[in-house]
Write a protein that holds these residues in place. Structure first.
Motif, mmCIF file in Angstrom:
data_model
loop_
_atom_site.group_PDB
_atom_site.id
_atom_site.type_symbol
_atom_site.label_atom_id
_atom_site.label_comp_id
_atom_site.label_asym_id
_atom_site.label_seq_id
_atom_site.Cartn_x
_atom_site.Cartn_y
_atom_site.Cartn_z
ATOM 1 N N PHE A 111 -2.966 6.259 -0.155
ATOM 2 C CA PHE A 111 -4.184 6.323 0.644
ATOM 3 C C PHE A 111 -3.986 7.320 1.781
ATOM 4 O O PHE A 111 -2.859 7.574 2.204
ATOM 5 C CB PHE A 111 -4.516 4.947 1.227
ATOM 6 N N LEU A 124 -7.218 -7.452 -4.220
ATOM 7 C CA LEU A 124 -7.359 -6.226 -4.999
ATOM 8 C C LEU A 124 -6.002 -5.622 -5.351
ATOM 9 O O LEU A 124 -5.814 -5.065 -6.437
ATOM 10 C CB LEU A 124 -8.190 -5.196 -4.237
ATOM 11 N N MET A 125 -5.052 -5.729 -4.444
ATOM 12 C CA MET A 125 -3.738 -5.122 -4.661
ATOM 13 C C MET A 125 -2.800 -5.988 -5.488
ATOM 14 O O MET A 125 -1.858 -5.469 -6.109
ATOM 15 C CB MET A 125 -3.073 -4.828 -3.309
ATOM 16 N N LYS A 144 -9.140 -9.953 1.180
ATOM 17 C CA LYS A 144 -9.815 -9.097 0.200
ATOM 18 C C LYS A 144 -8.896 -7.965 -0.267
ATOM 19 O O LYS A 144 -8.839 -7.651 -1.460
ATOM 20 C CB LYS A 144 -11.100 -8.529 0.800
ATOM 21 N N VAL A 145 -8.199 -7.353 0.684
ATOM 22 C CA VAL A 145 -7.264 -6.277 0.332
ATOM 23 C C VAL A 145 -6.152 -6.821 -0.551
ATOM 24 O O VAL A 145 -5.781 -6.211 -1.571
ATOM 25 C CB VAL A 145 -6.683 -5.629 1.612
ATOM 26 N N ALA A 155 0.829 -1.206 0.000
ATOM 27 C CA ALA A 155 0.000 0.000 0.000
ATOM 28 C C ALA A 155 0.862 1.254 0.000
ATOM 29 O O ALA A 155 0.574 2.227 -0.713
ATOM 30 C CB ALA A 155 -0.933 -0.007 1.204
ATOM 31 N N ILE A 170 -14.744 -2.833 0.709
ATOM 32 C CA ILE A 170 -14.755 -4.301 0.815
ATOM 33 C C ILE A 170 -14.936 -4.792 2.245
ATOM 34 O O ILE A 170 -14.852 -5.989 2.507
ATOM 35 C CB ILE A 170 -13.454 -4.899 0.239
ATOM 36 N N TYR A 189 -12.071 2.371 2.369
ATOM 37 C CA TYR A 189 -11.864 3.133 1.139
ATOM 38 C C TYR A 189 -12.168 2.291 -0.099
ATOM 39 O O TYR A 189 -12.752 2.781 -1.072
ATOM 40 C CB TYR A 189 -10.418 3.628 1.081
ATOM 41 N N LEU A 190 -11.789 1.033 -0.052
ATOM 42 C CA LEU A 190 -11.984 0.149 -1.206
ATOM 43 C C LEU A 190 -13.378 -0.476 -1.235
ATOM 44 O O LEU A 190 -13.731 -1.170 -2.188
ATOM 45 C CB LEU A 190 -10.922 -0.953 -1.186
ATOM 46 N N LEU A 227 -8.178 0.850 4.663
ATOM 47 C CA LEU A 227 -8.107 0.314 3.307
ATOM 48 C C LEU A 227 -9.409 -0.391 2.946
ATOM 49 O O LEU A 227 -9.928 -0.237 1.829
ATOM 50 C CB LEU A 227 -6.926 -0.658 3.185
#
Length: 204
Positions: A129, A186-187, A182-183, A123, A143, A140-141, A137
């Protein structure tokens, strides 16, 4: 033949150290009375749905010694020893160093070598961010969020053996791992480099 590496998401929760101070504001600790220890950890094998949690309260002998994390730490050692890639948030500065500290304190050898993916480092490296905390996170995303709790009282309740506190702590620990995955997913496409997910070294 390609063999998939074992990829594990991990998050630990620790008790605070107990010490003596002269006041509340910007105080140095005069002397420690009790060092920190691991309260619980959650982990999830990539590709599986279930999140596993191990907590001190579930081990025999907890009622007699609420600070003895040796059996818990041994189980965590086995998870890391069997992993090829470990994923976590602030993994390299917190979770790994904390676990290594408990491993050596209990006379355990280093686990087998594994690669790491730290979503906090990713990140900071790739994005900007407003906050790189896991909870922010997730917000913001869009999720998910970390599980709301009662603050330090939750940790204190667990240290004192309160059943309701332990129930909430386990859910809190598990939600951290669920949100972490989940983070990470996405990343992952944004990572310039990533540990090879095939044991034989062939391309992903």
């Amino acid at each position: 033949m390609k063999t998939a590496a074992r990829v594990v998401f991990v998050d630990i929760e620790t008790a605070p150290s107990l010490g003596y101070v002269w006041g509340k504001w910007e105080q140095d600790v005069i002397e420690f009375k009790q060092d920190w220890y691991i309260l619980s950890f959650s982990y999830k094998n990539f590709g599986e749905k279930k999140i596993y949690t191990r907590a001190l309260v579930d081990y025999p002998g907890f009622s007699k010694d609420k600070e003895n994390d040796e059996s818990l730490v041994a189980d965590l050692w086995a998870i890391l020893d069997g992993a090829d890639i470990v994923i976590g948030h602030n993994l390299e500065k917190f979770d790994i160093k904390k676990t290594n500290t408990r491993f050596i304190s209990h006379g355990m050898p280093p686990p087998s070598p594994y690669r790491t993916v730290d979503t906090l480092k990713l990140a900071r490296k790739v994005f900007k961010f407003d906050s790189n905390k896991l909870d922010e996170l997730g917000r913001y995303l869009g999720i998910g969020r970390k599980l709301a709790h009662t603050g330090f009282r939750l940790w204190l309740g667990c240290m004192n053996g309160d059943a309701a506190s332990w129930k909430l702590m386990k859910k809190y620990n598990e939600q951290d791992v669920a949100l972490l995955e989940k983070v990470y997913l996405l990343m992952r496409p944004w990572a310039g480099t990533h540990p090879n997910v095939n044991k034989d070294g062939t391309a992903c």
